[in-house]
Design a protein around this motif. Sequence first.
Motif, PDB file in Angstrom:
ATOM      1  N   SER A  22       0.812  -1.220   0.000  1.00  0.00           N
ATOM      2  CA  SER A  22       0.000   0.000   0.000  1.00  0.00           C
ATOM      3  C   SER A  22       0.845   1.270   0.000  1.00  0.00           C
ATOM      4  O   SER A  22       0.302   2.353   0.121  1.00  0.00           O
ATOM      5  CB  SER A  22      -0.925   0.007   1.223  1.00  0.00           C
ATOM      6  N   GLY A  23       2.117   1.165  -0.147  1.00  0.00           N
ATOM      7  CA  GLY A  23       2.985   2.340  -0.090  1.00  0.00           C
ATOM      8  C   GLY A  23       3.423   2.838  -1.449  1.00  0.00           C
ATOM      9  O   GLY A  23       4.524   3.386  -1.572  1.00  0.00           O
ATOM     10  N   HIS A  24       2.591   2.681  -2.463  1.00  0.00           N
ATOM     11  CA  HIS A  24       2.975   3.085  -3.826  1.00  0.00           C
ATOM     12  C   HIS A  24       3.354   4.562  -3.878  1.00  0.00           C
ATOM     13  O   HIS A  24       4.409   4.919  -4.419  1.00  0.00           O
ATOM     14  CB  HIS A  24       1.833   2.827  -4.816  1.00  0.00           C
ATOM     15  N   GLU A  25       2.486   5.409  -3.345  1.00  0.00           N
ATOM     16  CA  GLU A  25       2.730   6.860  -3.439  1.00  0.00           C
ATOM     17  C   GLU A  25       3.998   7.271  -2.694  1.00  0.00           C
ATOM     18  O   GLU A  25       4.774   8.097  -3.171  1.00  0.00           O
ATOM     19  CB  GLU A  25       1.527   7.631  -2.898  1.00  0.00           C
ATOM     20  N   ARG A  26       4.205   6.693  -1.507  1.00  0.00           N
ATOM     21  CA  ARG A  26       5.394   7.033  -0.720  1.00  0.00           C
ATOM     22  C   ARG A  26       6.664   6.645  -1.448  1.00  0.00           C
ATOM     23  O   ARG A  26       7.633   7.414  -1.514  1.00  0.00           O
ATOM     24  CB  ARG A  26       5.313   6.352   0.643  1.00  0.00           C
ATOM     25  N   VAL A  27       6.675   5.473  -2.035  1.00  0.00           N
ATOM     26  CA  VAL A  27       7.853   4.998  -2.757  1.00  0.00           C
ATOM     27  C   VAL A  27       8.100   5.870  -3.986  1.00  0.00           C
ATOM     28  O   VAL A  27       9.237   6.259  -4.277  1.00  0.00           O
ATOM     29  CB  VAL A  27       7.699   3.509  -3.147  1.00  0.00           C
ATOM     30  N   LYS A  29       7.261   8.974  -4.423  1.00  0.00           N
ATOM     31  CA  LYS A  29       7.752  10.298  -3.993  1.00  0.00           C
ATOM     32  C   LYS A  29       9.233  10.243  -3.621  1.00  0.00           C
ATOM     33  O   LYS A  29       9.970  11.192  -3.848  1.00  0.00           O
ATOM     34  CB  LYS A  29       6.939  10.815  -2.805  1.00  0.00           C
ATOM     35  N   GLN A  30       9.655   9.124  -3.032  1.00  0.00           N
ATOM     36  CA  GLN A  30      11.068   8.993  -2.657  1.00  0.00           C
ATOM     37  C   GLN A  30      11.946   8.761  -3.876  1.00  0.00           C
ATOM     38  O   GLN A  30      13.057   9.279  -3.954  1.00  0.00           O
ATOM     39  CB  GLN A  30      11.249   7.855  -1.657  1.00  0.00           C
TER      40      GLN A  30
END
Length: 112
Positions: A22-27, A29-30
């Motif tokens: 569920s961390g697609h957006e966070r990854v 952005k990084q």
Amino acid sequence: MDNERETLRQRLEEELAHVTFSGHERVLKQTHPPTVRARLSALWNKELDIPLKPLSAAAAVLATGILLFYTPQITTKQQQSVELQERRELIETGGNTYWKDLYEQAVKQHEH
């Protein structure tokens, strides 16, 4: 060899079926940070929600305050001008109308 690999793949898929990422957006952005231009564009395109009732109430209070506290101050020159105009007389000479004091000044200048 293909069968072994296929079996391992199926077994791995069965074991990890309940796991979701569920961390697609966070990854993203990084790994792909937004550029300055993209940040400015996002800021410029931001929507503002301004409630209408408080804004109109504030405008009404401001307008009322301005109307109540703004009283034009009559200066002494303006007051003297008004008094002078109240005392002035209009006279008619030669078919034209003049202020009496201005007419007398003009006559005095022509006499000298």
